[in-house]
Design an enzyme around this catalytic site. Sequence first.
Site, PDB file in Angstrom:
ATOM      1  N   ASP A  45      90.569  70.814  11.917  1.00  0.00           N
ATOM      2  CA  ASP A  45      89.325  70.614  12.658  1.00  0.00           C
ATOM      3  C   ASP A  45      89.662  70.531  14.145  1.00  0.00           C
ATOM      4  OD1 ASP A  45      86.716  70.155  13.315  1.00  0.00           O
ATOM      5  OD2 ASP A  45      86.505  68.278  12.219  1.00  0.00           O
ATOM      6  N   GLU A  49      86.358  74.774  12.309  1.00  0.00           N
ATOM      7  CA  GLU A  49      87.099  74.127  11.230  1.00  0.00           C
ATOM      8  C   GLU A  49      87.325  75.088  10.075  1.00  0.00           C
ATOM      9  OE1 GLU A  49      85.182  71.056   8.870  1.00  0.00           O
ATOM     10  OE2 GLU A  49      83.258  71.567   9.777  1.00  0.00           O
TER      11      GLU A  49
END
Length: 417
Positions: free
Chosen positions: A22, A116
């Site tokens: 992420d 992500e």
Amino acid sequence: MAVHHRGDTTARPPHPIIMHLDMDAFFVNVELLSRPELRGQKIIVAHDSPRSVVLSASYEARRYGVGSAMPLARAKQMCPGATIVEPSAHYRDYSARVMDILRDITDRVEQVSVDEAFVDLTGAVRTQGSPAFIAQKARDRIAGELNLPSSVGISSSKFIAKMASTGSKPNGLWVVPPSRVQEFLDPLPVGNLWGVGKKSEAALESLGIHTVQQLREYELPWLQLKFGQSAGAHLHAMARGVDPRPVVTHREEKSMGAEHTFSVDVTESEHISQAVYHLCLKVARRLRTAHRQTRTLSLKIRFSDFETLARACPLDAPTSSGKAMYEAVMKQLHQLDFLDPAGDAPRAFRLLGVRAEKLEDSGAGVQLALLETSLTQSVPEASAHWLEAEETMDRIHAKFGSRGLLPARLLHPPPEQ
């Protein structure tokens, strides 16, 4: 940089090894690449308009409670003195470069948003080293080549990997091996579990269930009795870290859509038709880029009093033409009495949205109606010419940008959100 290393192995693992990467405050950090003087300051990325929402915020602004999707007006109140930065056009380019780095590790990459992705490292550890080594190498490349920070979680399932990446932020790495999943989960609030929203969290807490460890004390039949078969089974599985979802490398979009929020509520025909045309061209271009066409549309209408409606919008034939979609939407808005005969709205519009649904491959062709005898009756020559014109616009946009060529009616589009 926070690194929580809880063990890993280079041997053939008995469990899947899933990494969740992420990017940290991705939109903010991309903007800082061109505005480094703002580093360390309170930054909010958003269109600076009365009805805009926050796209992202720096960690300095987040300390004041600012979060994504929050109305900008509220964010300004919560974080006085924050610098508002207009979103740029660089995010997709940097996103693609991040994903390319991940695909250098393995082709088992599932991109879930612009910033992500899940990566299945199960096979990669046999030749590239431990999960932590592989993950750190990827983070080092992203930092070195793109000057962007990222956080990573690694475990035996997507659910735990994502929670570990969240727990390692900012700029950290956390490996949770299968033997320590329950130790990782038990102290957490039930609201942290995937799929547990505010209402479910409140319902659980009303029963005295505040932590995952407390939730795990209840058997499946009891949870299903209280929350229903599906929700009860989900809670039972999440409390034990059970998540069999695999990494999916290709996900076919089932729908494509776009929305427009007016800077002021509108009733005028010109503003409404411009917005609808802009939305339809945008959705149609996405369809053509994906080599798809749509069999039906859905409309989203939000009025000035915030009442929001969704309505189906049929099409005469499958299409990827923005003009064909525009004509269908305008016709439906009139038939639903959302527009009067002159094209004005009896109730002021705050937001309009168009979504293409029932997608199919653009090579599927057009099925003739039973009573039609020729292709030209189902696909008029004018429509075919318009589609050719839009495909030409696609090529011009690819070379010169989306403002390189526009229909005349969109030379002065309604103000954006």
